[in-house]
Design a protein around this motif. Structure first.
Motif, PDB file in Angstrom:
ATOM      1  N   ARG A 316      35.608   2.680 -30.017  1.00  0.00           N
ATOM      2  CA  ARG A 316      35.414   3.536 -28.845  1.00  0.00           C
ATOM      3  C   ARG A 316      36.685   3.523 -27.989  1.00  0.00           C
ATOM      4  O   ARG A 316      37.124   2.465 -27.533  1.00  0.00           O
ATOM      5  CB  ARG A 316      34.222   3.077 -28.019  1.00  0.00           C
ATOM      6  N   LEU A 317      37.257   4.683 -27.805  1.00  0.00           N
ATOM      7  CA  LEU A 317      38.425   4.841 -26.937  1.00  0.00           C
ATOM      8  C   LEU A 317      37.963   5.534 -25.654  1.00  0.00           C
ATOM      9  O   LEU A 317      37.644   6.730 -25.663  1.00  0.00           O
ATOM     10  CB  LEU A 317      39.521   5.657 -27.622  1.00  0.00           C
ATOM     11  N   PHE A 318      37.917   4.783 -24.568  1.00  0.00           N
ATOM     12  CA  PHE A 318      37.516   5.343 -23.272  1.00  0.00           C
ATOM     13  C   PHE A 318      38.767   5.873 -22.578  1.00  0.00           C
ATOM     14  O   PHE A 318      39.628   5.089 -22.160  1.00  0.00           O
ATOM     15  CB  PHE A 318      36.849   4.269 -22.412  1.00  0.00           C
ATOM     16  N   ILE A 319      38.888   7.180 -22.457  1.00  0.00           N
ATOM     17  CA  ILE A 319      40.037   7.801 -21.796  1.00  0.00           C
ATOM     18  C   ILE A 319      39.594   8.126 -20.378  1.00  0.00           C
ATOM     19  O   ILE A 319      38.871   9.099 -20.133  1.00  0.00           O
ATOM     20  CB  ILE A 319      40.507   9.044 -22.566  1.00  0.00           C
ATOM     21  N   LEU A 320      40.022   7.298 -19.441  1.00  0.00           N
ATOM     22  CA  LEU A 320      39.548   7.372 -18.066  1.00  0.00           C
ATOM     23  C   LEU A 320      40.447   8.283 -17.237  1.00  0.00           C
ATOM     24  O   LEU A 320      41.660   8.374 -17.456  1.00  0.00           O
ATOM     25  CB  LEU A 320      39.508   5.968 -17.456  1.00  0.00           C
ATOM     26  N   CYS A 412      38.486   0.020 -26.439  1.00  0.00           N
ATOM     27  CA  CYS A 412      39.819   0.074 -25.838  1.00  0.00           C
ATOM     28  C   CYS A 412      39.801   1.136 -24.749  1.00  0.00           C
ATOM     29  O   CYS A 412      39.170   2.197 -24.909  1.00  0.00           O
ATOM     30  CB  CYS A 412      40.875   0.401 -26.897  1.00  0.00           C
ATOM     31  N   PHE A 413      40.483   0.866 -23.650  1.00  0.00           N
ATOM     32  CA  PHE A 413      40.572   1.806 -22.528  1.00  0.00           C
ATOM     33  C   PHE A 413      41.982   2.391 -22.472  1.00  0.00           C
ATOM     34  O   PHE A 413      42.974   1.676 -22.709  1.00  0.00           O
ATOM     35  CB  PHE A 413      40.241   1.121 -21.209  1.00  0.00           C
ATOM     36  N   VAL A 414      42.060   3.673 -22.142  1.00  0.00           N
ATOM     37  CA  VAL A 414      43.348   4.367 -22.038  1.00  0.00           C
ATOM     38  C   VAL A 414      43.356   5.159 -20.736  1.00  0.00           C
ATOM     39  O   VAL A 414      42.372   5.848 -20.413  1.00  0.00           O
ATOM     40  CB  VAL A 414      43.592   5.314 -23.233  1.00  0.00           C
ATOM     41  N   MET A 415      44.465   5.079 -20.005  1.00  0.00           N
ATOM     42  CA  MET A 415      44.637   5.851 -18.769  1.00  0.00           C
ATOM     43  C   MET A 415      45.987   6.539 -18.817  1.00  0.00           C
ATOM     44  O   MET A 415      47.030   5.881 -18.790  1.00  0.00           O
ATOM     45  CB  MET A 415      44.526   4.937 -17.544  1.00  0.00           C
ATOM     46  N   PHE A 416      45.974   7.864 -18.917  1.00  0.00           N
ATOM     47  CA  PHE A 416      47.204   8.651 -18.939  1.00  0.00           C
ATOM     48  C   PHE A 416      47.585   9.024 -17.506  1.00  0.00           C
ATOM     49  O   PHE A 416      46.856   9.747 -16.820  1.00  0.00           O
ATOM     50  CB  PHE A 416      47.023   9.922 -19.774  1.00  0.00           C
ATOM     51  N   HIS A 417      48.724   8.512 -17.041  1.00  0.00           N
ATOM     52  CA  HIS A 417      49.241   8.803 -15.707  1.00  0.00           C
ATOM     53  C   HIS A 417      48.160   8.652 -14.638  1.00  0.00           C
ATOM     54  O   HIS A 417      47.820   9.624 -13.940  1.00  0.00           O
ATOM     55  CB  HIS A 417      49.823  10.218 -15.623  1.00  0.00           C
ATOM     56  N   PRO A 418      47.583   7.488 -14.485  1.00  0.00           N
ATOM     57  CA  PRO A 418      46.459   7.365 -13.543  1.00  0.00           C
ATOM     58  C   PRO A 418      46.867   7.366 -12.082  1.00  0.00           C
ATOM     59  O   PRO A 418      46.053   7.676 -11.220  1.00  0.00           O
ATOM     60  CB  PRO A 418      45.841   6.018 -13.935  1.00  0.00           C
ATOM     61  N   GLY A 419      48.119   7.012 -11.778  1.00  0.00           N
ATOM     62  CA  GLY A 419      48.513   6.920 -10.371  1.00  0.00           C
ATOM     63  C   GLY A 419      47.805   5.798  -9.653  1.00  0.00           C
ATOM     64  O   GLY A 419      47.327   5.974  -8.528  1.00  0.00           O
ATOM     65  N   LEU A 420      47.744   4.623 -10.290  1.00  0.00           N
ATOM     66  CA  LEU A 420      47.027   3.498  -9.695  1.00  0.00           C
ATOM     67  C   LEU A 420      47.600   3.110  -8.346  1.00  0.00           C
ATOM     68  O   LEU A 420      46.870   2.755  -7.425  1.00  0.00           O
ATOM     69  CB  LEU A 420      47.068   2.292 -10.639  1.00  0.00           C
ATOM     70  N   GLY A 421      48.918   3.148  -8.221  1.00  0.00           N
ATOM     71  CA  GLY A 421      49.543   2.727  -6.978  1.00  0.00           C
ATOM     72  C   GLY A 421      49.937   3.848  -6.055  1.00  0.00           C
ATOM     73  O   GLY A 421      50.549   3.597  -5.004  1.00  0.00           O
ATOM     74  N   HIS A 422      49.626   5.082  -6.400  1.00  0.00           N
ATOM     75  CA  HIS A 422      49.992   6.205  -5.538  1.00  0.00           C
ATOM     76  C   HIS A 422      49.035   6.275  -4.349  1.00  0.00           C
ATOM     77  O   HIS A 422      47.816   6.151  -4.515  1.00  0.00           O
ATOM     78  CB  HIS A 422      49.957   7.510  -6.321  1.00  0.00           C
ATOM     79  N   PRO A 423      49.545   6.469  -3.147  1.00  0.00           N
ATOM     80  CA  PRO A 423      48.663   6.485  -1.963  1.00  0.00           C
ATOM     81  C   PRO A 423      47.565   7.536  -2.025  1.00  0.00           C
ATOM     82  O   PRO A 423      46.489   7.340  -1.448  1.00  0.00           O
ATOM     83  CB  PRO A 423      49.631   6.757  -0.806  1.00  0.00           C
ATOM     84  N   ALA A 424      47.807   8.641  -2.723  1.00  0.00           N
ATOM     85  CA  ALA A 424      46.821   9.721  -2.745  1.00  0.00           C
ATOM     86  C   ALA A 424      45.695   9.483  -3.751  1.00  0.00           C
ATOM     87  O   ALA A 424      44.655  10.147  -3.680  1.00  0.00           O
ATOM     88  CB  ALA A 424      47.508  11.056  -3.048  1.00  0.00           C
ATOM     89  N   SER A 425      45.871   8.559  -4.697  1.00  0.00           N
ATOM     90  CA  SER A 425      44.859   8.387  -5.742  1.00  0.00           C
ATOM     91  C   SER A 425      44.439   6.942  -5.960  1.00  0.00           C
ATOM     92  O   SER A 425      43.516   6.696  -6.743  1.00  0.00           O
ATOM     93  CB  SER A 425      45.381   8.954  -7.072  1.00  0.00           C
TER      94      SER A 425
END
Length: 517
Positions: A316-320, A412-425
């Motif tokens: 299972r590939l979770f694309i968040l 397995c988890f995948v995050m494409f360009h999540p912007g974890l540290g961006h103030p807006a997201s």
């Protein structure tokens, strides 16, 4: 990832989707005339004459039994007489329409572009983007780790919207010609890249046939895949030869998503624990568990009753936070299944934007007791691949136990360009990331730049208090997109999809026994 950059990337992928879908459905009899085809609607004899960019005269309609059509092959006009076999309207349209733009006529200023969509984009840039000249007060946060307050704009003039198009790149970049000339040396650093973006955008909408979107079929197990770089990968995967840089940029813009995942999970991955390989010992442990499932040993099974053997469940590939990647043509994601001939996948796209602008394709089903989250299931994508799409936040699903239990061998988890540290997201991930760490499954993250990845990593450190193990050090992705993208809110901000990649996992504590004697 900046919100506007997400929108731009999403628009690009939807354009690629339309073109790839059109090419896939084109009849094989039109292949020899594909470079002269177009997707413009067929007008009747009574319709008003459209505005064209060709000086050729419009011929009157001919009888159905003897249709003569004028096409252009490699810039030379040629008349082809049809057989008396009647043609459908779609076939006649696809064979008789010339491309909107030739390969040597792709550069146009955004404002004067023959493509209406690009002209509307130019108007959007003029309305929202600001002039980067130092005389203006700053209007955005720095996107470079080397930026300092001393290098920021310190001018006293009020911010002004861009209005002047650079004659070399054709994109509105400054408020006036004077500011453009004064800041020309700074603009030269990205001018060539902006021109490349300009031509690539016009190429996508030129109406030409895209042979680079015809992907390779299944990979035989005896043929090894070389993942050193894009060239060796496409060659060993038996893709049709791509000899044009522009075609290479167009095809990697889509393939970067499945190949980035495959390059990390595959047993022949270019990432390793040797010096400079970026993989950590903990990363080798996690990826070895997944590789054991994706590369199972041969069991001697067959089709008959005696050949039945127990099989592992699909990985299972979770694309968040899925956005544009959820709308990619399914034959793009099937390339991931081809890399693992005996493995099985279940792709699960999760995010509030995972079905944006796709209502006509897949109307959202109602939420019922049997389908509480309204999941859209595509179970016939490929014999070894299944795709599900859920329009919701992951932490909502996690708390209900929808996907419980989690297993490092199958998840397995995948995050494409999540912007974890961006103030807006970043606030959207505050509740999700701690829950991901509880699963102890690998988490693969991509970023637009090194600064973007470092900012995400620093946010994870602050949010999770160091309760995670690094699986792969941040660095440039070998299979990043070779095509650059433009931020419409700031033309000075350019990036490419999946430029960098890194991975982490919830920290594991080894249990030890203590001698009490």
């Amino acid at each position: 990832m900046e919100p506007s950059m997400r929108l731009a990337a999403s628009n690009t992928c939807r354009t690629c989707l339309r073109l790839s879908t059109a090419n896939a459905s084109r009849p094989s009899i039109t292949r020899s005339f594909s470079k002269a085809t177009s997707s413009q609607p067929l007008r009747g004899a009574s319709s008003p004459s459209p505005v064209t960019h060709s000086k050729r005269s419009v011929r009157p309609p001919q009888s159905r039994n003897n249709i003569s059509r004028s096409i252009s092959l490699f810039g030379q006009a040629k008349t082809v007489e049809n057989d008396p076999v009647p043609l459908s309207a779609a076939s006649y349209e696809s064979q008789s329409r010339p491309p909107v733009l030739r390969s040597d006529d792709l550069f146009h200023s955004f404002t004067n572009s023959p493509i209406p969509e690009i002209r509307r984009r130019a108007a959007f840039i003029r309305q929202h983007a600001y002039c980067p000249h130092p005389d203006h007060r700053p209007t955005r946060m720095p996107t470079d780790a080397d930026a300092s307050p001393s290098t920021a704009n310190t001018g006293s003039q009020a911010p002004a919207h861009v209005d002047f198009e650079c004659p070399d790149c054709g994109i509105p970049v400054y408020c006036s010609e004077r500011h453009w000339a004064e800041d020309y040396e700074a603009h030269l650093q990205i001018c060539d890249t902006l021109r490349q973006i300009n031509e690539d955008d016009h190429d996508l909408r030129s109406g030409r046939f895209f042979p680079e979107f015809e992907y390779a079929g299944p990979q035989i197990e005896e043929a090894a895949v070389n993942m050193t770089n894009w060239d060796t990968f496409l060659y060993t995967r038996q893709f049709e030869a791509i000899n044009d840089d522009r075609s290479m940029r167009q095809v990697t813009r889509l393939l970067t998503y499945p190949v980035t995942i495959g390059s990390i999970l595959h047993e022949l991955s270019p990432y390793n624990i040797r010096k400079g390989g970026r993989l950590t010992p903990e990363g080798l442990k996690s990826l070895s568990a997944l590789r054991y499932t994706l590369h199972p040993p041969k069991t001697g099974g067959g089709e008959g009753i005696k050949g039945l053997r127990p099989e592992a469940p699909p990985v299972r590939l979770f694309i968040l936070g899925a956005r544009a990647e959820s709308s990619l043509p399914r034959n793009v994601w099937v390339q991931l299944a081809h890399l693992f001939p005996r493995g099985k996948f279940h792709l699960i796209f999760i995010g509030p934007e995972s079905m944006t602008n796709r209502d006509d394709e897949f109307p959202l089903p109602p939420r019922t007791p049997s389908n509480p989250f309204g999941a859209i299931v595509e179970d016939r994508v490929w014999p070894t691949m299944k795709i599900s799409t859920i329009v919701d936040y992951y932490h909502t699903l996690h708390k209900t136990g929808q996907f419980y239990p989690y297993d490092p061998y199958f998840d397995c988890f995948v995050m494409f360009h999540p912007g974890l540290g961006h103030p807006a997201s970043s606030h959207e991930w505050t509740e999700t990331v701690p829950l991901l760490l509880e699963t102890k499954a690998p988490i693969i993250v991509t970023g637009y730049t090194q600064y973007d990845m470092d900012r995400d990593l620093e946010w994870v450190r602050k949010t999770c208090g160091g309760e995670f193990d690094m699986l792969m050090e941040p660095g440039e992705n070998i299979f990043r997109s070779l095509r650059w993208d433009l931020n419409d809110l700031d033309p000075q901000d350019i990036s490419c999809g999946n430029w960098g990649v890194w991975a982490f996992r919830g920290k594991r504590y080894e249990a030890t026994t203590k001698n009490t004697e």
